[in-house]
Design a protein around this motif. Structure first.
Motif, PDB file in Angstrom:
ATOM      1  N   TRP A  23       0.857  -1.189   0.000  1.00  0.00           N
ATOM      2  CA  TRP A  23       0.000   0.000   0.000  1.00  0.00           C
ATOM      3  C   TRP A  23       0.886   1.229   0.000  1.00  0.00           C
ATOM      4  O   TRP A  23       1.907   1.279   0.685  1.00  0.00           O
ATOM      5  CB  TRP A  23      -0.884   0.034   1.245  1.00  0.00           C
ATOM      6  CG  TRP A  23      -1.906  -1.042   1.282  1.00  0.00           C
ATOM      7  CD1 TRP A  23      -1.869  -2.174   2.055  1.00  0.00           C
ATOM      8  CD2 TRP A  23      -3.105  -1.118   0.524  1.00  0.00           C
ATOM      9  NE1 TRP A  23      -2.972  -2.941   1.815  1.00  0.00           N
ATOM     10  CE2 TRP A  23      -3.759  -2.319   0.882  1.00  0.00           C
ATOM     11  CE3 TRP A  23      -3.702  -0.299  -0.428  1.00  0.00           C
ATOM     12  CZ2 TRP A  23      -4.970  -2.705   0.321  1.00  0.00           C
ATOM     13  CZ3 TRP A  23      -4.912  -0.684  -0.982  1.00  0.00           C
ATOM     14  CH2 TRP A  23      -5.528  -1.870  -0.610  1.00  0.00           C
ATOM     15  N   ARG A  58      -1.382  -5.366 -11.009  1.00  0.00           N
ATOM     16  CA  ARG A  58      -2.657  -4.685 -10.767  1.00  0.00           C
ATOM     17  C   ARG A  58      -2.466  -3.595  -9.724  1.00  0.00           C
ATOM     18  O   ARG A  58      -1.500  -3.608  -8.964  1.00  0.00           O
ATOM     19  CB  ARG A  58      -3.745  -5.652 -10.344  1.00  0.00           C
ATOM     20  CG  ARG A  58      -3.666  -6.145  -8.942  1.00  0.00           C
ATOM     21  CD  ARG A  58      -4.871  -7.037  -8.576  1.00  0.00           C
ATOM     22  NE  ARG A  58      -4.846  -7.367  -7.187  1.00  0.00           N
ATOM     23  CZ  ARG A  58      -4.048  -8.254  -6.605  1.00  0.00           C
ATOM     24  NH1 ARG A  58      -3.189  -8.927  -7.359  1.00  0.00           N
ATOM     25  NH2 ARG A  58      -4.093  -8.479  -5.310  1.00  0.00           N
ATOM     26  N   THR A  59      -3.415  -2.663  -9.709  1.00  0.00           N
ATOM     27  CA  THR A  59      -3.481  -1.651  -8.666  1.00  0.00           C
ATOM     28  C   THR A  59      -4.893  -1.651  -8.104  1.00  0.00           C
ATOM     29  O   THR A  59      -5.848  -1.986  -8.818  1.00  0.00           O
ATOM     30  CB  THR A  59      -3.119  -0.245  -9.195  1.00  0.00           C
ATOM     31  OG1 THR A  59      -3.989   0.098 -10.257  1.00  0.00           O
ATOM     32  CG2 THR A  59      -1.675  -0.191  -9.677  1.00  0.00           C
ATOM     33  N   GLU A  60      -5.021  -1.301  -6.826  1.00  0.00           N
ATOM     34  CA  GLU A  60      -6.317  -1.295  -6.153  1.00  0.00           C
ATOM     35  C   GLU A  60      -6.485   0.001  -5.359  1.00  0.00           C
ATOM     36  O   GLU A  60      -5.853   0.159  -4.316  1.00  0.00           O
ATOM     37  CB  GLU A  60      -6.420  -2.477  -5.179  1.00  0.00           C
ATOM     38  CG  GLU A  60      -6.368  -3.824  -5.811  1.00  0.00           C
ATOM     39  CD  GLU A  60      -6.432  -4.948  -4.782  1.00  0.00           C
ATOM     40  OE1 GLU A  60      -6.725  -4.698  -3.596  1.00  0.00           O
ATOM     41  OE2 GLU A  60      -6.178  -6.097  -5.179  1.00  0.00           O
ATOM     42  N   ARG A  62      -7.999   2.499  -2.683  1.00  0.00           N
ATOM     43  CA  ARG A  62      -8.726   2.331  -1.425  1.00  0.00           C
ATOM     44  C   ARG A  62      -8.598   3.624  -0.627  1.00  0.00           C
ATOM     45  O   ARG A  62      -7.504   3.978  -0.195  1.00  0.00           O
ATOM     46  CB  ARG A  62      -8.136   1.172  -0.637  1.00  0.00           C
ATOM     47  CG  ARG A  62      -8.739   1.006   0.760  1.00  0.00           C
ATOM     48  CD  ARG A  62      -8.109  -0.137   1.498  1.00  0.00           C
ATOM     49  NE  ARG A  62      -6.908   0.328   2.189  1.00  0.00           N
ATOM     50  CZ  ARG A  62      -6.228  -0.400   3.052  1.00  0.00           C
ATOM     51  NH1 ARG A  62      -6.584  -1.635   3.312  1.00  0.00           N
ATOM     52  NH2 ARG A  62      -5.169   0.076   3.643  1.00  0.00           N
ATOM     53  N   ILE A  66      -3.308   3.430  -2.377  1.00  0.00           N
ATOM     54  CA  ILE A  66      -3.370   2.634  -3.591  1.00  0.00           C
ATOM     55  C   ILE A  66      -2.585   1.353  -3.339  1.00  0.00           C
ATOM     56  O   ILE A  66      -1.433   1.394  -2.906  1.00  0.00           O
ATOM     57  CB  ILE A  66      -2.771   3.386  -4.789  1.00  0.00           C
ATOM     58  CG1 ILE A  66      -3.589   4.648  -5.056  1.00  0.00           C
ATOM     59  CG2 ILE A  66      -2.722   2.496  -6.022  1.00  0.00           C
ATOM     60  CD1 ILE A  66      -2.930   5.601  -5.988  1.00  0.00           C
ATOM     61  N   GLY A  67      -3.216   0.216  -3.583  1.00  0.00           N
ATOM     62  CA  GLY A  67      -2.542  -1.069  -3.470  1.00  0.00           C
ATOM     63  C   GLY A  67      -1.874  -1.412  -4.780  1.00  0.00           C
ATOM     64  O   GLY A  67      -2.433  -1.179  -5.856  1.00  0.00           O
TER      65      GLY A  67
END
Length: 80
Positions: A23, A58-60, A62, A66-67
């Protein structure tokens, strides 16, 4: 564990032999990009640094973070 990138830092969520998920508060990369980063490992004998290169898979997003999931392409362990 702390992660250090060129312009920001992050914290790992998961680390495996093939990759890492961390993160960060800054948008540092996009899927498909090759990035370089360092993971700091603390141990009783002192710190070690895992110097890595990898492909962002990938990115996530939140809330305020950002993950980032990265598959290792190269890595080397160094004493700090």
């Amino acid at each position: 564990m702390p992660v250090f990138l060129k312009n920001t830092e992050g914290i790992t969520r998961d680390v495996s032999a093939s990759g890492v998920f961390f993160w960060t508060s800054e948008p540092v990369c996009v899927p498909g990009e090759l990035i370089s980063f360092t993971v700091e490992l603390k141990r009783p004998g002192g710190r070690m640094m895992l110097k890595c290169q990898g492909d962002v898979v990938r990115t996530e997003p939140r809330a305020t973070e950002i993950g980032v999931a990265v598959k290792f392409t190269e890595s080397a362990m160094e004493f700090a």
